[in-house]
Design a protein around this motif. Sequence first.
Motif, PDB file in Angstrom:
ATOM      1  N   ASP A 198       0.803  -1.246   0.069  1.00  0.00           N
ATOM      2  CA  ASP A 198      -0.163   0.099   0.145  1.00  0.00           C
ATOM      3  C   ASP A 198       0.857   1.272  -0.032  1.00  0.00           C
ATOM      4  N   ALA A 199       1.877   1.258   0.856  1.00  0.00           N
ATOM      5  CA  ALA A 199       2.982   2.262   0.610  1.00  0.00           C
ATOM      6  C   ALA A 199       3.510   2.587  -0.781  1.00  0.00           C
ATOM      7  N   ALA A 200       4.079   1.507  -1.356  1.00  0.00           N
ATOM      8  CA  ALA A 200       4.504   1.459  -2.573  1.00  0.00           C
ATOM      9  C   ALA A 200       3.364   2.125  -3.732  1.00  0.00           C
ATOM     10  N   ARG A 201       1.924   1.613  -3.539  1.00  0.00           N
ATOM     11  CA  ARG A 201       0.990   2.126  -4.385  1.00  0.00           C
ATOM     12  C   ARG A 201       0.625   3.485  -4.520  1.00  0.00           C
ATOM     13  N   LEU A 202       1.345   4.335  -3.100  1.00  0.00           N
ATOM     14  CA  LEU A 202       1.023   5.687  -3.088  1.00  0.00           C
ATOM     15  C   LEU A 202       2.121   6.532  -3.848  1.00  0.00           C
ATOM     16  N   ALA A 203       3.167   5.946  -4.228  1.00  0.00           N
ATOM     17  CA  ALA A 203       4.568   6.605  -4.694  1.00  0.00           C
ATOM     18  C   ALA A 203       4.078   7.450  -5.849  1.00  0.00           C
ATOM     19  N   LEU A 237      12.064   4.163 -14.867  1.00  0.00           N
ATOM     20  CA  LEU A 237      12.883   3.287 -13.721  1.00  0.00           C
ATOM     21  C   LEU A 237      12.892   4.134 -12.330  1.00  0.00           C
ATOM     22  N   GLN A 238      12.830   5.455 -12.336  1.00  0.00           N
ATOM     23  CA  GLN A 238      12.900   6.325 -11.413  1.00  0.00           C
ATOM     24  C   GLN A 238      11.617   6.042 -10.734  1.00  0.00           C
ATOM     25  N   SER A 239      10.363   5.911 -11.318  1.00  0.00           N
ATOM     26  CA  SER A 239       9.184   5.783 -10.692  1.00  0.00           C
ATOM     27  C   SER A 239       8.929   4.382  -9.821  1.00  0.00           C
ATOM     28  N   ALA A 287       9.568   3.273  -1.019  1.00  0.00           N
ATOM     29  CA  ALA A 287       8.565   3.410  -0.212  1.00  0.00           C
ATOM     30  C   ALA A 287       8.179   2.050   0.450  1.00  0.00           C
ATOM     31  N   ALA A 288       8.289   0.987  -0.209  1.00  0.00           N
ATOM     32  CA  ALA A 288       7.911  -0.219   0.290  1.00  0.00           C
ATOM     33  C   ALA A 288       9.100  -0.659   1.256  1.00  0.00           C
TER      34      ALA A 288
END
Length: 261
Positions: free
Chosen positions: A60-65, A155-157, A164-165
């Motif tokens: 979920d943390a990765a999802r918000l990046a 790649l940066q994204s 974040a994960a």
Amino acid sequence: MNIAVAAPLPHGPSPHASAGPTPDRAAYDALMQVMAQRSTARRFDPAEYVSDATYRLIIDAARLAPSGANAQPWHFVVVTSSWTKHVMANLLEDAQARRVARGQCAAPIDYSGIETAAGCIVVVTDFRLTWAFPGLMAGTELDQRYHATAERIILQSVSAATTAAHLAATSLGYRTWWLSAAGQDALQAELHKLLDVPEDLTITDIMLFGSVRQEAPKRWKKQIEDIISWDTFDRQNFRSLAQIDAWLADVRSEGPKLPNK
Ligand SMILES: Cc1cc2nc3c(=O)[nH]c(=O)nc-3n(C[C@H](O)[C@H](O)[C@H](O)COP(=O)(O)O)c2cc1C
């Protein structure tokens, strides 16, 4: 706009600017506590188990990046099977042995630690999303250069989401391992097959995490003055290739014995 670089640029904020809101130190300190706690571990407590709910918190943390053009070019494969981790460890060992044989690996890594990680998430990138960036894409040389830039943005994204994960896992008390050595063609193909990842997608890295029985010493980090410039690049901090060579050989692994500039 024609910028005269020879003249010193005006420094400081506009005289019309006012101080912004007082920074929220409590939130910053909480974030920094997690940042400072994060460190790479390559062996974990094998007697542990990660629940689906925990995996969801982390992803979920990765999802918000943030991501370029909001392309969100990522997918996360949660690996719960100890057999799959065992095969992954063997595949990475074999790939490393091939690199060692070719003289391409100075410091081999013990990949058996993969099997000890309770948590395992394989990060998959969709580079086709370079199409999210408008361009001519008519195959000209200019298009190709534009496409290379778009790939860097993708790649940066994915790195933003992966970071974040890792931070989310750290905040939950785990240590993490960011494993990017999955780039070799043969290894990519083997991992694709193992995890049934569609051919059009790329396995960018593997995130491993778990508890550690013993904390590893923190790795040396550059000082803030070595990485910061104000308004224009401070050439004091620009290193020649020879200085980089010396740094790689000496300072990076063991901390600053040499001046860092
Ligand atoms: C983009 C990226 C790729 C990495 N790839 C690997 C890898 O393939 N194998 C590995 O053992 N560690 C890998 N690492 C972990 C680094 O070695 C580690 O972050 C670095 O030595 C700094 O240590 P720290 O994470 O404890 O601060 C990678 C880290 C990042 C951010």
